[in-house]
Design a protein around this motif. Structure first.
Motif, PDB file in Angstrom:
ATOM      1  N   TYR A   1      39.231  41.000  30.427  1.00 56.26           N
ATOM      2  CA  TYR A   1      39.845  41.881  31.423  1.00 56.26           C
ATOM      3  C   TYR A   1      39.088  43.197  31.540  1.00 56.26           C
ATOM      4  O   TYR A   1      38.810  43.664  32.637  1.00 56.26           O
ATOM      5  CB  TYR A   1      41.305  42.150  31.059  1.00 56.26           C
ATOM      6  N   ASN A   2      38.733  43.767  30.410  1.00 50.56           N
ATOM      7  CA  ASN A   2      38.131  45.101  30.445  1.00 50.56           C
ATOM      8  C   ASN A   2      36.624  45.103  30.662  1.00 50.56           C
ATOM      9  O   ASN A   2      36.085  46.041  31.211  1.00 50.56           O
ATOM     10  CB  ASN A   2      38.445  45.861  29.158  1.00 50.56           C
ATOM     11  N   GLU A   3      35.975  44.079  30.171  1.00 53.30           N
ATOM     12  CA  GLU A   3      34.523  44.047  30.311  1.00 53.30           C
ATOM     13  C   GLU A   3      34.050  42.740  30.917  1.00 53.30           C
ATOM     14  O   GLU A   3      33.348  41.961  30.274  1.00 53.30           O
ATOM     15  CB  GLU A   3      33.860  44.220  28.935  1.00 53.30           C
ATOM     16  N   PRO A   4      34.444  42.479  32.146  1.00 40.96           N
ATOM     17  CA  PRO A   4      33.968  41.248  32.784  1.00 40.96           C
ATOM     18  C   PRO A   4      32.444  41.287  32.910  1.00 40.96           C
ATOM     19  O   PRO A   4      31.879  42.343  33.184  1.00 40.96           O
ATOM     20  CB  PRO A   4      34.643  41.251  34.152  1.00 40.96           C
TER      21      PRO A   4
ATOM     22  N   ASP B  95      36.697  39.463  39.613  1.00 39.97           N
ATOM     23  CA  ASP B  95      37.508  39.149  40.771  1.00 39.97           C
ATOM     24  C   ASP B  95      38.585  38.126  40.413  1.00 39.97           C
ATOM     25  O   ASP B  95      39.708  38.182  40.899  1.00 39.97           O
ATOM     26  CB  ASP B  95      36.599  38.601  41.869  1.00 39.97           C
ATOM     27  N   PHE B  96      38.218  37.188  39.538  1.00 35.87           N
ATOM     28  CA  PHE B  96      39.154  36.107  39.213  1.00 35.87           C
ATOM     29  C   PHE B  96      40.244  36.563  38.259  1.00 35.87           C
ATOM     30  O   PHE B  96      41.381  36.124  38.330  1.00 35.87           O
ATOM     31  CB  PHE B  96      38.384  34.920  38.619  1.00 35.87           C
ATOM     32  N   ILE B  97      39.885  37.430  37.325  1.00 32.15           N
ATOM     33  CA  ILE B  97      40.866  37.908  36.353  1.00 32.15           C
ATOM     34  C   ILE B  97      41.508  39.163  36.916  1.00 32.15           C
ATOM     35  O   ILE B  97      40.900  40.214  36.998  1.00 32.15           O
ATOM     36  CB  ILE B  97      40.192  38.276  35.017  1.00 32.15           C
ATOM     37  N   GLY B  98      42.733  39.044  37.305  1.00 36.74           N
ATOM     38  CA  GLY B  98      43.449  40.223  37.777  1.00 36.74           C
ATOM     39  C   GLY B  98      42.963  40.680  39.139  1.00 36.74           C
ATOM     40  O   GLY B  98      41.914  40.268  39.611  1.00 36.74           O
TER      41      GLY B  98
END
Lengths: 263, 502
Positions: free
Chosen positions: B244-247, B254-257
């Motif tokens: 979440y924090n370091e995609p 874009d996909f996560i959250g």
């Protein structure tokens, strides 16, 4: 009071048909089965049937042929239906047609042809009446086994088979523990569509065994041909009871499941 | 609770169907006792990966090791791995008890017994009925179904069937439990409850769980490790916090959250330009490099517009979400999604960002990605002032478009008009013309010769940039049009397709 047309009047022709051609004849059969040649009530036909060892043998042979035919048809038809229902083939109408088509050709013609072929390979009714009859029966009833099996196989849930394998069932165990139970409705339809019709059929056995094998159907025909109406009727009644018994026996199992049969 | 011991190890696993690589070079080590989630959009190869671990698909290449032993070609029934299937795949001809006991009937366990000579020998025997009884009762207790063992499985609710499916697996004490979108068929409330229960079950049983889902929230809630996949390729492996924090790239972000995705360019040391403005950031990239910029909506700081405000725009939508408000602010050609607990009634709002809230990622050199493209009434999608034809059936496998233009699958019907799609176009699949042949108009901003082709960047009138590989030379400043074919547009829906059901 004025006459008013109601929708239920549409059923009148069918009720008349039912009464005339199904219910009334049934009473006739029952009447003839329990009366003597002069028309009086009697158990003569029943007594004659049960004391005649030849008649008993007819029932036994019929039952044997019927069970064997059904089993052989299932053994041959099951894999065929399974393969036909596979994704690669189930859009192939021609292939499926080829297996179903014999059903649509007049069966007297088919039986005559079978007899000639069997004769050509030396399986004449005179020498091998039982085998010849069995081959003819299997050939005739195979489509009736394949079709209901095929329609259940189309609905087989492959993920259930995967689940069974996943839980530790080997391919053979998957087949017996899942594939067969899943296709049970089709198997039951197939059995009802072969077992009884084979017992009561007479053209096939008559033509292929050259009269050496007498099935219930033949026996009924002979009784009527010899004007023994009472005996013939009693045998017919007995056959009817047998049919009802098997129907009753198979229906119980069918009730809960999706019906995968022809109807 | 997860130990350091690797239980299953996939290395360079490939699964191809003809020319199509469903899974490409998948490598992953899973430690004993972990809860691992494979996350990705539909068709990304996550289920195929799971099926290879379960033994239902044979990999085209690579190896799978279980406790160090090669199980790549082992059939499913020989693997100490059990699967909870997407639609449960319970056996309808058996009742709950027999469904759960199914696996035990094939198992043999060493039993001590005395032979005729009175010696003690160890024989492999099936379980006794009493043992099976005991184990079934225990398994049903774990899933809270102990009252229902005589019930027909077809009479159970979705949630209960789900529990039977889990009990049926855990009774075999598998080393790994595979779960293929097991909560997909449940309603929202039920899904939330089951998420918590599954997590607790995982703790209690200590079995390694490998979970497949397309639901990012589910993945974040439940997992120890998340594997994000797209197009058969692993995008990122990490803890929920890391993901979440370091995609690692724009796709993951874009996909996560929910997130804002902008095209940016590095203009200095830890300085990036996007939204027509230069920002300080924390990531270091070479000067002039084109980058993807991701900003989480909760990192956008809103304020009322005053004379000092540099960046502000019109509020195009404001939705109350319970704890916070969700604002959409139009800045130039870009839409910025922001979350705030404050209730602003202004027509215009100013935005600010702190360096920590700006995530900069290397642009994947393969593709053009655009987010927030709206589906029009005629099922085309708006992109950079043009309208692209798209194949919406790709959003839902097995669906088709009916005569009225609605997406249908079985009984369900979807109206996707107004839906926001993420579009991906391969840079080699865009045709570029010096006339008005194409759907999208733009200006060539750079053209670099790469040995055998030109890498061209075209900027559309509304500042979207396209990277194009072509054999033809174009000059900077030249007005061109871009033609993109329907089959080359890869699409992804933001959110759940069920929201669009009619």
């Amino acid at each position: 009071m004025k006459f008013r047309f109601q929708r239920k009047y549409f059923s009148i022709p069918y009720i008349i048909f039912l009464a005339l051609f199904i219910i009334v004849p049934m009473f006739f059969i029952a009447y003839y089965a329990f009366s003597n040649s002069s028309g009086a009530f009697s158990f003569e036909a029943a007594k004659k049937f049960f004391t005649d060892p030849a008649k008993f043998q007819v029932i036994l042979v019929s039952l044997f042929i019927a069970i064997q035919t059904t089993l052989i048809c299932l053994i041959i038809g099951y894999p065929i239906a399974y393969i036909l229902a596979k994704k690669e083939y189930n859009h192939n109408v021609v292939l499926i047609m080829l297996f179903i088509m014999p059903m649509w050709i007049n069966f007297v013609l088919r039986t005559a042809a079978t007899r000639d072929i069997l004769f050509a390979i030396g399986l004449t009714g005179g020498k091998h009446p039982y085998v010849a009859t069995l081959i003819g029966m299997v050939y005739n009833y195979l489509p009736f086994v394949i079709l209901p099996l095929y329609s259940t196989m189309l609905k087989l849930d492959r993920s259930q088979m995967e689940a069974a394998a996943d839980l530790g069932a080997s391919p053979i165990q998957v087949f017996f523990k899942n594939t067969i139970p899943q296709s049970m409705p089709g198997i039951i339809s197939a059995v009802t569509m072969t077992l009884m019709p084979v017992m009561s059929s007479y053209v096939i056995s008559d033509a292929l065994s050259e009269g050496n094998i007498t099935l219930i159907g033949n026996s009924i025909y002979l009784s009527f041909a010899n004007s023994q109406w009472n005996n013939g009727s009693f045998t017919a009644l007995l056959l009817l009871i047998l049919v009802l018994l098997t129907m009753w026996g198979t229906n119980g199992r069918k009730s809960e499941e999706v019906r995968g049969g022809l109807w | 609770m997860a130990s350091e011991e690797v239980i299953i190890s996939l290395s360079n696993v490939v699964k191809s169907f003809g020319d199509f690589h469903a899974v490409d070079n998948f490598s992953l080590d899973i430690k004993k006792g972990q809860f691992v989630t494979i996350l990705g959009p539909s068709g990304c190869g996550k289920t195929t990966t799971l099926r290879m671990i379960g033994g239902f698909e044979l990999p085209t290449g690579g190896t799978i090791l279980l406790n160090g032993k090669d199980i790549t070609k082992l059939p499913p029934y020989k693997r100490p791995i059990n699967t909870v299937f997407q639609r449960y795949a319970l056996f309808p001809h058996l009742d709950v008890y027999d469904n759960v006991a199914f696996g035990l009937k094939f198992k043999k366990v060493p039993v001590k017994c005395t032979n005729r000579k009175g010696e003690e020998v160890i024989k492999m025997k099936h379980f006794k009925a009493s043992q099976i009884d005991e184990m079934v009762t225990k398994a049903l207790q774990v899933v809270d179904l102990d009252e229902l063992e005589d019930r027909d499985v077809t009479t159970l609710s979705g949630g209960q069937q789900q529990r039977v499916a889990i009990a049926r697996c855990i009774i075999n004490k598998p080393e790994i439990l595979l779960l293929d979108e097991p909560l997909g068929a449940l309603d929202l409330k039920m899904r939330k409850d089951m998420q918590i229960e599954l997590k607790e079950m995982h703790k209690k049983l200590g079995i390694t769980f490998i979970y497949v889902t397309h639901d990012q929230e589910e993945a974040l809630t439940m997992s120890d490790v998340i594997v994000v996949m797209n197009h058969g390729v692993v995008q990122q492996v990490g803890t929920p916090e890391q993901i979440y924090n370091e995609p690692t790239n724009a796709f993951v972000a874009d996909f996560i959250g929910e997130s804002n995705l902008f095209n940016g360019i590095m203009v200095g040391d830890k300085k990036v330009k996007f939204l027509g403005q230069e920002w300080l950031c924390e990531d270091d990239f070479p000067l002039d490099e084109r980058v993807d910029v991701v900003v989480r909506p909760e990192d956008v700081i809103l304020s009322e517009v005053n004379e000092k405000s540099k960046i502000f725009g019109q509020v195009t939508s404001k939705v109350f979400k319970g704890v916070h408000y969700e604002y959409l602010i139009q800045i130039g050609k870009n839409e910025v999604l922001a979350k705030s607990t404050k209730n602003y009634d202004d027509k215009e709002l100013a935005i600010a960002l702190i360096p920590d809230g700006i995530h900069i990622m290397k642009k994947p050199d393969l593709n053009n990605i655009f987010t927030g493209c709206e589906v029009q009434k005629d099922n085309t999608v708006e992109l950079a002032g043009g309208y692209l034809e798209t194949d919406l059936t790709k959003l839902l496998p097995g669906s088709k478009i009916d005569d009225d233009g609605y997406l249908v699958k079985g009984e369900k019907k979807y109206d996707l008009t107004g839906a926001k799609l993420t579009i991906e176009i391969d840079k080699t699949k865009i045709d570029i013309y010096d006339n008005e042949e194409g759907q999208i108009k733009g200006t060539v901003v750079s053209s670099i010769y790469k040995g055998d082709h030109y890498a061209i960047i075209v900027r559309s009138e509304d500042d979207e940039e396209f990277i194009i590989d072509t054999n033809y030379e174009f000059n900077g400043g030249e007005i061109v049009s871009l033609l993109i074919k329907k089959e080359d547009v890869s699409i992804r829906l933001k959110g759940d397709i069920d929201e669009y059901e009619i």
